[in-house]
Design an enzyme around this catalytic site. Sequence first.
Site, PDB file in Angstrom:
ATOM      1  N   PRO A  28       0.931  -1.080  -0.196  1.00  0.00           N
ATOM      2  CA  PRO A  28      -0.069   0.082  -0.096  1.00  0.00           C
ATOM      3  C   PRO A  28       0.860   1.145   0.055  1.00  0.00           C
ATOM      4  CG  PRO A  28       0.257  -0.868   2.016  1.00  0.00           C
ATOM      5  CD  PRO A  28       0.991  -1.931   1.245  1.00  0.00           C
ATOM      6  N   GLN A  81      -6.395  -1.666   3.277  1.00  0.00           N
ATOM      7  CA  GLN A  81      -5.682  -1.293   4.492  1.00  0.00           C
ATOM      8  C   GLN A  81      -6.310  -0.041   5.029  1.00  0.00           C
ATOM      9  OE1 GLN A  81      -1.918   1.138   4.556  1.00  0.00           O
ATOM     10  NE2 GLN A  81      -1.038  -0.982   5.410  1.00  0.00           N
ATOM     11  N   CYS A 111       3.064   3.216   9.504  1.00  0.00           N
ATOM     12  CA  CYS A 111       3.392   4.490   8.974  1.00  0.00           C
ATOM     13  C   CYS A 111       3.705   5.589   9.860  1.00  0.00           C
ATOM     14  CB  CYS A 111       1.966   4.790   8.373  1.00  0.00           C
ATOM     15  SG  CYS A 111       2.183   6.510   7.581  1.00  0.00           S
ATOM     16  N   HIS A 182       7.782  -4.825   7.879  1.00  0.00           N
ATOM     17  CA  HIS A 182       8.808  -3.962   7.252  1.00  0.00           C
ATOM     18  C   HIS A 182      10.112  -3.838   8.241  1.00  0.00           C
ATOM     19  CE1 HIS A 182       9.794   0.125   5.157  1.00  0.00           C
ATOM     20  NE2 HIS A 182      10.853  -0.196   5.528  1.00  0.00           N
ATOM     21  N   GLY A 224      13.130  -2.172   1.203  1.00  0.00           N
ATOM     22  CA  GLY A 224      14.257  -2.387   0.385  1.00  0.00           C
ATOM     23  C   GLY A 224      14.113  -3.286  -0.859  1.00  0.00           C
TER      24      GLY A 224
END
Length: 358
Positions: A28, A81, A111, A182, A224
């Site tokens: 997203p 999401q 986020c 993440h 990444g």
Amino acid sequence: MSSADQVCFRRNAPGSTDIRPWRFAVAPMMEWTDRHCRYFLRLISARALLYTEMVTAQAVIHGHRDRLLGFDPAEHPVALQLGGSDPALLAEAARIGAEFGYDEVNLNVGCPSDRVQSGRFGACLMAEPELVADCIAAMQAAVSVPVTVKCRIGIDDQDEDEALDRFVGAVARTGCRHFIVHARKAWLEGLSPKENREIPPLNYGRVHRLKQARPDLTICINGGVQSLDEAVSQLAHVDGVMVGRATYQNPYMLAEVDRRIFGTAAPTLSREDVIERFLPYVSQQLAKGTPLKAMTRHILGLFNGVPGARAWRRHLSETAHKPGAGLGVIEDALALTRRPEQAAGQAPGARAEMAVAD
């Protein structure tokens, strides 16, 4: 495979030899993965799991739902999401999303933007695992599709090992079985959202260890990954890979996803074929009043790395925003990719040099 997981796969494209769409997902991305972007990406890969931009629970409940949640059936499998921290609001938003037909509902716990923190959701919730657990439990009670979590490995000065284990443990006790991690910390002060995607060091090993410690969970890695080769190598350690900016900036990397990740034998579409199949959608959207530039902005990177890429980008960027711009803009740009030396005002012999520049 749980019954909830089977619900998620009911819309996976037919003929797949691997019905686990999370094996490769497009992340997203705010202001990027809107419905036009997702439709375009689906033309390149029939199997990858696509995610919406993050939508707050409040917006889903009180906003223009068709505009915020509407999508084309061709986008399946597609996940919604959500952002928020109120269990009741998130449950209601999840219910609405499931009624729209989404295959999964995901909670954003990654986020780091100031705006998100002020609303008490996003990465700051890594510090409140019990609250996240309450949110997930409420969402699960409201829908039959899978409810998943996207998080970081930690925030600020948290110990990455202790914080991530505690967070995942608390949320997993609700029955949640799918985590997208993440592999960076998020710094809630001192770094912008862009810097938080680049400056905190990647720690893939931490996510790999989480999978080793929790084989009962579906653990997907994010952060990444720049190529399909890198994604394939990650699958030796985790259940799935989520790729963001690399797929947006170079969408044709998805062209081999179905074969290499999902084991399908379907033929790979050329870039030109992708655009030819995109044109009817563009025509339909133009008839509804959608500006051409709202769609062409997502296809600028399609020819990256091949002759004609610069001419393609330039023509779309300079022309799609003009009043009355229509399908001809895309058709003309496509024609320029077939004769890039003419588009650049160069002699045919300069083609090789231009290709390197692109």
